[in-house]
Design an enzyme around this catalytic site. Structure first.
Site, PDB file in Angstrom:
ATOM      1  N   LYS A 132       0.857  -1.183   0.000  1.00  0.00           N
ATOM      2  CA  LYS A 132       0.000   0.000   0.000  1.00  0.00           C
ATOM      3  C   LYS A 132       0.894   1.234   0.000  1.00  0.00           C
ATOM      4  CE  LYS A 132      -1.765   2.350   3.357  1.00  0.00           C
ATOM      5  NZ  LYS A 132      -1.680   3.733   2.844  1.00  0.00           N
ATOM      6  N   GLU A 151       6.753  14.063  18.162  1.00  0.00           N
ATOM      7  CA  GLU A 151       7.492  14.169  16.908  1.00  0.00           C
ATOM      8  C   GLU A 151       6.907  15.318  16.088  1.00  0.00           C
ATOM      9  OE1 GLU A 151       9.189  11.005  13.660  1.00  0.00           O
ATOM     10  OE2 GLU A 151       7.080  10.806  14.224  1.00  0.00           O
TER      11      GLU A 151
END
Length: 483
Positions: free
Chosen positions: A175, A384
């Site tokens: 994917k 992050e």
């Protein structure tokens, strides 16, 4: 606007297949349309898995190491032949610098050849537990693997999962990221041209949402999920895979600290950390995102790293003068711009980045940001940020340096800068991260395993251990004379 690149289709059973209505792929440096792709669906994902399962169960792929090695060598040759075209497309669709794109291709080709070699050396072991009683520990392919690829290094981060999966004897459904479908389609054309690769061994279904990914995670016929991306998505994959107890290979988020001691070579530290924090505009999970600086060095280091950041020229990846490219898209640009404002509220802005005007205004650009912060509980330290925004924090001694380096839930990578080899050894051992670089940052290569501690993931990619997530160990027992 006419499309520059062919429409990116799905690839199932060595055939190109349409899908949902076409969606555009954009150049993040100027917003122009590069081409289009056809998103898949849950139904197409199920079809691809069924084809991959058939190829695994009914062909000799999983028991043919020389064929697997030949296919991987063929893929490496085709990637090398398409290297320049792919690098240009990475610049156009991903937004990174040309030299970064070329480096990505060199790494992907190296990785493919590395696993081609390992395909012929998947070894088990044999032991005699008693006279005439033999145990054979065979290493066998785990089955059908679903590879979910991120956009930030769409060739390298595909190959580092695809290489060991194929070398181990798995069949694969990929994917790709919806932000980089054209890059992926060109890689799939390289795969399609490999004569040693049987039909159905490698398949690919495009995505424009979460339907395809959810279908792969839930499928009873997928044995392994290899995912690179955020820790939040990794947790959702882990939960979705729980009912079928899939094997998971997860390389997730990072918040890499760079620990700079007062005896560090400052020229080297500043040079290394400028590149390591702003490579791919900071959109890389191992980027140096926290500068932990010994207090006696803080003033000088801050002045020098600020000057280095200010000197970085932001611009289109195809421009040889550019030293940092664009973010992947406008939403990412807006998200990081919001983080810059948060940094102004919670810390001290040393260098405030922003969206440039003029010819760059149409693109997803931001100039670098550097800020000082003391509160390690802040989300700016804990999360992050994935952009050209870096914090400076200080420490008094080794104990505090280690405590701050380990203060987040991540543990993917870190670096230590010191001239003291004994200190470097102590600190690298104490930091809980899958990779610790000494007096450098960001060295990645096929032979050296990478992966995370804590919420930075499960398993390892690259290196010999990269095969482990795609292999099962089967114990075959024999009593001599009993058969």
């Amino acid at each position: 606007m006419s499309l520059t690149y062919p429409e990116a289709l799905n690839y199932i059973g060595a055939e190109w297949i349409g899908g949902e209505p076409a969606a555009d792929s954009l150049n993040p440096a100027n917003g122009s349309i590069l081409g289009s792709y056809r998103p898949g669906s849950g139904g197409l994902a199920d079809q691809a898995v069924a084809v991959a399962r058939e190829a695994f169960d009914r062909t000799g792929w999983s028991s043919s190491p020389r064929q697997r090695a030949a296919a991987l060598y063929e893929l490496a040759d085709r990637l090398e032949a398409a290297k320049d075209e792919l690098a240009d497309l990475i610049v156009a669709e991903n937004g990174k610098l040309k030299r970064e794109a070329v480096g990505e291709m060199i790494g992907a080709i190296s990785e493919t050849r590395y696993y081609a070699g390992l395909a012929r050396t998947v070894l088990g072991r044999t032991l005699e537990t008693a006279p005439g009683n033999f145990s054979m520990m065979n290493r066998e392919a785990a089955g059908v693997t679903a590879i979910i690829v991120p956009w930030n290094a769409p060739v390298t981060l595909l190959v580092r999962s695809l290489g060991p999966a194929l070398a181990a004897g798995c069949t694969v459904v990929i994917k790709p990221a919806p932000q980089t479908p054209l890059i992926h389609a060109l890689v799939m054309r390289c795969i399609h041209e490999c004569p040693s690769l049987p039909k159905g061994v490698v398949n690919s279904v495009n995505e424009n949402g979460i339907e395809v990914g959810e279908a792969l995670v839930a499928s009873d016929d997928v044995d392994v999920i290899s995912f690179t991306g955020s820790s939040a998505t990794g947790k959702r994959i882990m939960a979705g895979a729980a009912p079928t107890l899939k094997r998971l290979s997860l390389e997730l988020g990072g918040k890499a600290p760079a620990v700079i001691f007062d005896d560090a070579d400052l020229d080297q530290a500043v040079r290394e950390l400028t590149g390591a924090s702003l490579m791919m505009a900071g959109q890389i999970c191992v980027a140096a995102t926290r500068f932990l600086v010994a207090k006696p060095l803080e003033k000088e280091f801050t002045a020098r790293i600020k000057a280095a950041f200010e000197a970085v020229q932001t611009g289109p990846g195809a421009d040889p003068a550019s030293q940092m490219g664009s973010l992947i898209d406008r939403p990412s640009q807006a998200r990081v711009a919001g983080l810059i404002e948060q940094a102004a509220d919670e810390g001290e802005l040393i260098l405030k980045g922003g969206a440039p005007g003029g010819a760059l205004a149409a693109g997803s650009f931001l100039t670098p940001t550097l800020f000082r912060i003391d509160d390690i509980r802040s989300s700016l330290v804990q999360e992050e940020l994935f952009g050209p925004i870096v914090s400076i924090e200080t420490f008094e001694d080794e104990q505090e340096a280690v405590a701050k380096a380990n203060a987040t839930r991540y543990g993917l990578a870190a670096s230590v800068f010191t001239r003291d080899l004994n200190r470097a050894t102590r600190i690298s051992r104490a930091i809980r991260a899958g990779t610790v670089w000494l007096n450098c940052h960001g060295r990645l290569f096929a032979e050296g395993e990478t992966g995370g501690y804590r919420q930075s993931g499960l398993g390892r990619l690259h290196g010999v251990e990269g095969l482990n997530d795609f292999l099962e160990t089967k114990h075959v027992y024999l009593e001599a004379g009993a058969v």
